[in-house]
Motif scaffolding. Sequence first.
Motif, short mmCIF file in Angstrom:
data_model
loop_
_atom_site.label_atom_id
_atom_site.label_comp_id
_atom_site.label_asym_id
_atom_site.label_seq_id
_atom_site.Cartn_x
_atom_site.Cartn_y
_atom_site.Cartn_z
N LEU A 180 13.33 -34.63 23.31
CA LEU A 180 14.23 -34.14 22.28
C LEU A 180 15.30 -35.17 21.93
CD1 LEU A 180 14.67 -30.45 23.47
CD2 LEU A 180 13.20 -31.33 21.68
N TRP A 181 15.70 -35.95 22.88
CA TRP A 181 16.70 -36.97 22.59
C TRP A 181 16.45 -38.16 23.49
CZ3 TRP A 181 20.09 -38.48 26.42
CH2 TRP A 181 20.15 -37.61 27.52
N HIS A 182 16.87 -39.31 23.05
CA HIS A 182 16.78 -40.56 23.82
C HIS A 182 18.20 -41.01 24.16
CE1 HIS A 182 12.51 -41.22 23.31
NE2 HIS A 182 12.64 -40.82 22.06
N ARG A 183 18.36 -41.50 25.35
CA ARG A 183 19.65 -41.99 25.78
C ARG A 183 19.90 -43.34 25.11
NH1 ARG A 183 20.65 -43.25 31.89
NH2 ARG A 183 18.51 -42.57 31.86
N GLU A 184 21.08 -43.51 24.62
CA GLU A 184 21.41 -44.76 23.99
C GLU A 184 21.82 -45.75 25.07
OE1 GLU A 184 24.25 -44.41 20.87
OE2 GLU A 184 23.27 -42.60 20.16
#
Length: 185
Positions: A180-184
Amino acid sequence: CLIGVVTAPLIHGSYSHLLANSPPLLILGTLSLYTYPRASRWAIPTIWVLSGLGTWLIGRHSSHLGASGLAHGLMFFVAVLGILRWEPRSIATALVAFLLYGGMVTTIFPREESVSFEYHLAGAVAGVLAAILWRRRDPLPPRKKYSWELEEELAEQAERASEFERSQFEPPRPDEVPVLWHRES
């Protein structure tokens, strides 16, 4: 006269003529009614009328009487249905009919002056037409399944059931979970 088309199978020249036509009618009639009950109820009147009409159309100027046209029609009806339906019971019935009365094939050709080959030929053609017309009147018997076919079906059903269970109660594998999301970084 056209009244003979309907009455010819009921009239015989002698008792020996009647006795000669009775066993084929009894045996072939029983075979056809037992194996093809629905089709035979349509085929017998069809053969009766068409064999008489065919004899009336192609027959020489002579007396054409007896039930031999009907007997020939029934033999050809049963034999041709065995070929058209091509299932074990029909083939067995056709083979029995042909084993007992296969000699009828030779009597559709002129042999003796006193025997109406026209009536035999018209009956044979009527039997073939009746077989073609009424071949689907009786349903085909269910196809027997062999043990290995049943085992394959049971294995497929078990596989589908286990896949359904896994999809209901097991969480998905990590590589199947959407991110759902990627860590920056």
